[in-house]
Design a protein around this motif. Structure first.
Motif, PDB file in Angstrom:
ATOM      1  N   ASP A  59       2.054 -48.518  84.750  1.00 52.08           N
ATOM      2  CA  ASP A  59       0.738 -48.863  84.216  1.00 52.08           C
ATOM      3  C   ASP A  59      -0.390 -48.289  85.082  1.00 52.08           C
ATOM      4  O   ASP A  59      -1.518 -48.160  84.624  1.00 52.08           O
ATOM      5  N   ASN A  60      -0.067 -47.913  86.320  1.00 52.42           N
ATOM      6  CA  ASN A  60      -1.073 -47.354  87.217  1.00 52.42           C
ATOM      7  C   ASN A  60      -0.715 -45.884  87.511  1.00 52.42           C
ATOM      8  O   ASN A  60       0.229 -45.609  88.241  1.00 52.42           O
ATOM      9  N   PRO A  61      -1.473 -44.925  86.958  1.00 52.45           N
ATOM     10  CA  PRO A  61      -1.166 -43.500  87.152  1.00 52.45           C
ATOM     11  C   PRO A  61      -1.238 -43.058  88.618  1.00 52.45           C
ATOM     12  O   PRO A  61      -0.645 -42.062  89.005  1.00 52.45           O
ATOM     13  N   ILE A  62      -1.937 -43.805  89.439  1.00 52.31           N
ATOM     14  CA  ILE A  62      -2.024 -43.459  90.864  1.00 52.31           C
ATOM     15  C   ILE A  62      -0.644 -43.584  91.518  1.00 52.31           C
ATOM     16  O   ILE A  62      -0.313 -42.824  92.430  1.00 52.31           O
ATOM     17  N   ASN A  63       0.190 -44.509  91.034  1.00 55.73           N
ATOM     18  CA  ASN A  63       1.551 -44.624  91.561  1.00 55.73           C
ATOM     19  C   ASN A  63       2.339 -43.333  91.321  1.00 55.73           C
ATOM     20  O   ASN A  63       3.042 -42.848  92.212  1.00 55.73           O
ATOM     21  N   LEU A  64       2.206 -42.790  90.119  1.00 54.39           N
ATOM     22  CA  LEU A  64       2.901 -41.549  89.784  1.00 54.39           C
ATOM     23  C   LEU A  64       2.356 -40.375  90.603  1.00 54.39           C
ATOM     24  O   LEU A  64       3.113 -39.539  91.097  1.00 54.39           O
ATOM     25  N   LEU A  65       1.055 -40.319  90.760  1.00 54.24           N
ATOM     26  CA  LEU A  65       0.425 -39.274  91.558  1.00 54.24           C
ATOM     27  C   LEU A  65       0.898 -39.353  93.021  1.00 54.24           C
ATOM     28  O   LEU A  65       1.211 -38.331  93.638  1.00 54.24           O
ATOM     29  N   THR A  66       0.971 -40.557  93.548  1.00 54.31           N
ATOM     30  CA  THR A  66       1.434 -40.759  94.923  1.00 54.31           C
ATOM     31  C   THR A  66       2.893 -40.328  95.060  1.00 54.31           C
ATOM     32  O   THR A  66       3.283 -39.702  96.051  1.00 54.31           O
TER      33      THR A  66
END
Length: 184
Positions: A59-66
């Motif tokens: 649900d948080n795209p920042i997790n995928l980016l990280t």
């Protein structure tokens, strides 16, 4: 709200996974039949842990980016570590123009510096060439290139990693070194 602790865990887990993956792949290619599979067990455990953390929090795209950032930096660091370890050997072919002072001195200087050198002659576009075949540990690769270029800057150098080595100068030297390192 951004969970910095979770992002750091995702990054470092994927960073560790990809660094190990890069090293394991290189060890596999160099024939480390025990170390590579053992490393793969740790690697896959870390991978599943990191991937599950990201999949549970899509649900948080920042997790995928990280996760992706950890992957990219892990590859870079894995390559740098392998370069520093410099495992294995390289085979270097040096082609020199003939009838020069450097032609005669290069094999002698290389041998004085502990390199095994096989010398032969070939025919190039502009006439006869001296061909040197040199086996070197990868951790002395840069030193070897510098030594060659110091003596003959026009040297044409090709290198590759041999998979199998048997017999000759290096085999004796490596076996002697291994025997000496086993003694208490």
């Amino acid at each position: 709200m951004i969970d910095i602790k979770m992002l750091a865990m995702i990054f470092f887990i994927n960073f560790a996974y990809v660094t190990l993956n890069t090293l394991r792949f290189m060890l596999t290619m160099k024939g480390y039949r025990i170390l590579a599979p053992l490393m793969s067990m740790v690697e896959i455990t870390i991978y599943i842990l990191g991937l599950s953390m990201v999949l549970d929090r899509l649900d948080n795209p920042i997790n995928l980016l990280t996760y992706a950032l950890g992957y990219a930096i892990g590859i870079s660091v894995g390559i740098k570590i392998e370069d520093k370890l410099a495992l294995g050997y390289i085979m270097v072919t040096v082609i020199l123009p003939t009838n020069t002072d450097q032609e005669a001195s290069l094999p002698r200087v290389l041998r004085k510096n502990g390199y095994g050198v096989t010398q032969s002659y070939g025919e190039g576009l502009e006439g006869e060439r001296m061909v040197l075949e040199i086996l070197s540990p990868r951790n002395t690769e840069r030193t070897l290139y510098a030594l060659i270029k110091e003596i003959e800057e026009r040297a044409f150098i090709i290198s590759y990693e041999p998979k199998y080595i048997s017999g000759g100068f290096w085999t004796k030297k490596v076996h002697r070194r291994q025997k000496n390192s086993v003694k208490p």
